[in-house]
Design an enzyme around this catalytic site. Structure first.
Site, mmCIF file in Angstrom:
data_model
loop_
_atom_site.group_PDB
_atom_site.id
_atom_site.type_symbol
_atom_site.label_atom_id
_atom_site.label_comp_id
_atom_site.label_asym_id
_atom_site.label_seq_id
_atom_site.Cartn_x
_atom_site.Cartn_y
_atom_site.Cartn_z
ATOM 1 C CD GLU A 1 -0.548 4.991 -6.826
ATOM 2 O OE1 GLU A 1 -0.140 4.225 -5.936
ATOM 3 O OE2 GLU A 1 -0.954 4.598 -7.928
ATOM 4 C CG ASP B 1 2.301 3.494 -8.414
ATOM 5 O OD1 ASP B 1 2.908 4.161 -7.556
ATOM 6 O OD2 ASP B 1 1.487 2.587 -8.130
ATOM 7 N NE ARG C 1 -6.004 2.178 -2.165
ATOM 8 C CZ ARG C 1 -5.935 0.967 -1.615
ATOM 9 N NH1 ARG C 1 -6.469 0.740 -0.427
ATOM 10 N NH2 ARG C 1 -5.326 -0.014 -2.241
ATOM 11 C CE LYS D 1 3.992 0.234 -7.653
ATOM 12 N NZ LYS D 1 3.112 -0.681 -6.929
ATOM 13 C CG ASP E 1 2.831 1.223 -4.152
ATOM 14 O OD1 ASP E 1 2.545 1.880 -5.172
ATOM 15 O OD2 ASP E 1 3.264 0.057 -4.174
ATOM 16 C CE LYS F 1 -3.428 3.974 -10.029
ATOM 17 N NZ LYS F 1 -3.127 2.798 -9.196
ATOM 18 C CG ASP G 1 -0.642 2.612 -11.651
ATOM 19 O OD1 ASP G 1 -1.492 1.708 -11.700
ATOM 20 O OD2 ASP G 1 -0.368 3.229 -10.598
HETATM 21 N N1 BES Z 1 -0.657 0.512 -9.317
HETATM 22 C C1 BES Z 1 -0.644 -0.349 -8.196
HETATM 23 C C2 BES Z 1 -1.453 -1.642 -8.415
HETATM 24 C C3 BES Z 1 -0.966 -2.604 -9.462
HETATM 25 C C4 BES Z 1 -0.176 -3.672 -9.093
HETATM 26 C C5 BES Z 1 -1.334 -2.478 -10.768
HETATM 27 C C6 BES Z 1 0.236 -4.586 -10.037
HETATM 28 C C7 BES Z 1 -0.915 -3.371 -11.723
HETATM 29 C C8 BES Z 1 -0.138 -4.434 -11.355
HETATM 30 C C9 BES Z 1 -1.234 0.358 -6.983
HETATM 31 O O1 BES Z 1 -1.062 1.733 -6.944
HETATM 32 C C10 BES Z 1 -0.561 -0.226 -5.783
HETATM 33 O O2 BES Z 1 0.608 -0.096 -5.688
HETATM 34 N N2 BES Z 1 -1.332 -0.885 -4.936
HETATM 35 C C11 BES Z 1 -0.816 -1.528 -3.799
HETATM 36 C C12 BES Z 1 -1.791 -1.325 -2.664
HETATM 37 C C13 BES Z 1 -1.243 -1.712 -1.327
HETATM 38 C C14 BES Z 1 -0.151 -0.754 -0.923
HETATM 39 C C15 BES Z 1 -2.376 -1.684 -0.338
HETATM 40 C C16 BES Z 1 -0.669 -3.024 -4.110
HETATM 41 O O3 BES Z 1 -1.502 -3.570 -4.815
HETATM 42 O O4 BES Z 1 0.319 -3.598 -3.677
HETATM 43 ZN ZN ZN Z 2 -0.880 2.703 -8.795
HETATM 44 ZN ZN ZN Z 3 0.810 2.298 -6.100
#
Ligand code: BES
Ligand code: ZN
Ligand code: ZN
Length: 477
Positions: A322, A243, A324, A250, A320, A238, A261
């Site tokens: 994204e 992000d 996946r 966010k 968010d 990824k 990210d």
């Molecule tokens: N890049 C983030 C995950 C992340 C969070 C990486 C903290 C490093 C530190 C990912 O794209 C994301 O935002 N995931 C969300 C998923 C949710 C919306 C289901 C998350 O983890 O909050």
């Molecule tokens: Zn992300």
């Molecule tokens: Zn995200």
């Protein structure tokens, strides 16, 4: 920094400073030269504890056990102290297990003295320091281990540099250029595919995430193909160069550090850099989805339904989630392009839930094969990276069902978020590859905002060492 091995006894080696690694129990014995002084200084030989005795030019450093981790942390601590002096040459002796010691000493000192100063106005000159390691065993085989460890640690540091670089300076096209640079240096093949290719190949999920960004998405495909390759492995990363969360924006505090990210993709670049130099007898493909997730009038939206490369439809309920989506198309691309795969691994800072679940220092490993997960965890720990296996189950699988599409990009429950994200990806792993696939969620260890052991503040290069170790193991199967 130069590292040399020498089979002379430590006493005979000429150096400015001697590093002495002290295990706690050694302190009780009388064979320590500066015992009294160390006692007066209240030196207890715990992890990351060190003292520099300027008169005798000795650096004593604590080491709580005879393990890779403890030795690497000890030498990193000592080398940081040494780096701060004007002395040029340091020497250190191996501990009992010489193979383990050499690996830990080389990697610990190269990883531990890494610093990222690109954005400091005052430029520090790279000092020409040298570490001499005194060994007892077979010099030739130990030198080989040191050379391999040097390649591995330098590749980890390369990954760290990419991740630490700001989103202003590191966007998909820059990532593609860095991939090309690596390919040229280590003589592997590199293909960069842009928007036109993604559109032609109906990679609707990756394209949707990229749409609101001014930067064109890039799919990077590196190929290392040695003669007489024993296995074929695909590594997918990824590469979200930023992000912001997209329209499901966010909160301000959570957006900071999201330059990290791109850690999965950056790790894949580091892995390819190492694998090619190590001449591993396996064919390895490195595929990175380099994309920026932004907001704008053109942004993809919660409620959209996307069509991925394999024709599966995805209901977007949160922009968010994204990573996946990008991985879904990259996994399809990999499996469409590369036939008879033996293993397919993906690396991503995918979920905050993984960090909550296993802590910030550990990678969560998921997949359909219990034995493969086990093998990956074992090799990770051996490489010096913390990892644990997370289990899929049929009930969590139901939580990513969608009423209007084939699958939903978020779960209906807030529990088990790392696992439901992994199970989402499983939708894009083809039948023939189900048991050959592993998903590594590196959201915790990839970027930590305070130093830990031989890792500085920021990027750690998570994923590189564990994968090189795993592939070395696979090559020997
Ligand atoms: N890049 C983030 C995950 C992340 C969070 C990486 C903290 C490093 C530190 C990912 O794209 C994301 O935002 N995931 C969300 C998923 C949710 C919306 C289901 C998350 O983890 O909050
Ligand atoms: Zn992300
Ligand atoms: Zn995200």
């Amino acid at each position: 920094m130069k590292i040399n091995l020498c089979s002379d006894s430590i006493k005979k080696i000429e150096a400015d400073v001697e590093i002495i690694i002290v295990c706690n129990k050694d302190l009780e014995q009388n064979n320590i030269k500066d015992k009294k002084l160390l006692e007066d200084l209240n030196f207890k030989a715990t992890d990351e504890e060190s003292v520099f005795l300027p008169e005798s030019k000795r650096i004593y450093v604590g080491c709580e056990e005879n393990s890779y981790d403890a030795i690497a942390i000890a030498v990193a601590t000592a080398m940081k102290k040494f780096k701060a002096t004007k002395f040029k040459v340091a020497k250190v002796e191996t501990l009992n297990d010489e193979t383990l010691s050499v690996k830990a000493l080389v990697e610990g000192s190269l990883l531990g003295t890494y610093s990222f100063t690109n954005y400091k106005s005052e430029k520090k000159k790279e000092q020409n320091k040298e570490l001499i390691i005194a060994v007892n065993g077979d010099l030739k085989s130990l030198k080989k281990i040191a050379a391999e460890s040097t390649i591995i640690a330098n590749s980890v540091n390369k990954t760290r540099n990419f991740v630490n670089t700001t989103p202003e300076d590191f966007y998909p096209d820059v990532m593609a250029k860095e991939a090309k640079k690596i390919a040229k240096e280590v003589k592997i093949d590199c293909k960069i595919l842009g928007e036109e290719y993604l559109e032609k190949n109906k990679m609707g999920a990756m394209l949707a995430v990229a749409r609101a960004s001014v930067h064109e998405p890039k799919l990077i495909h590196l190929t290392y193909k040695p003669k007489n390759a024993k296995k074929k492995v695909v590594l997918v990363g990824k590469g979200l160069t930023y992000d912001s969360g997209g329209l499901s924006l966010k909160p301000a505090d959570y957006m900071v550090t999201m330059k990290s990210d791109k850690s999965g993709g950056s790790a894949v670049l580091g892995m390819m850099n190492a694998i090619a130099q190590l001449n591993l007898p396996i064919e390895v493909h490195g595929i990175v989805g380099a994309v920026e997730n932004m907001i704008g009038g053109d942004a993809y939206k919660p409620d959209d339904v996307l069509v991925a490369k394999n024709g599966k439809t995805i209901e977007v309920r949160n922009t968010d989630a994204e990573g996946r989506l990008v991985l879904a198309d990259c996994l399809c691309y990999a499996q469409d392009k590369i036939k008879d795969i033996d293993y397919i691994f993906d690396y991503a800072t995918l979920t905050g839930a993984c960090v909550v679940g296993v802590g910030q220092y550990t990678t969560g490993i998921m997949g359909n094969s219990g034995s493969l997960k086990c093998k990956a965890v074992k090799n990770s720990l051996q490489s010096g990276e913390y990892a644990t296996s997370l289990p899929f189950n049929r009930f969590l699988k139901k939580t990513i069902k969608s009423e209007i599409a084939d699958v939903c990009n978020i779960a209906s429950t807030r529990y088990g978020g790392a696992i439901t994200a992994g199970m989402f990806l499983d939708n894009f792993v083809y039948k023939e590859n189900k048991d050959k696939w592993l998903h590594f969620d590196i959201a915790g260890p990839a970027f930590v905002e305070s130093a830990w052991g031989y890792n500085p503040h920021g990027a750690s290069g998570a994923g590189v060492r564990m994968t090189v170790q795993l592939l070395q193991n696979i090559a020997n199967d």
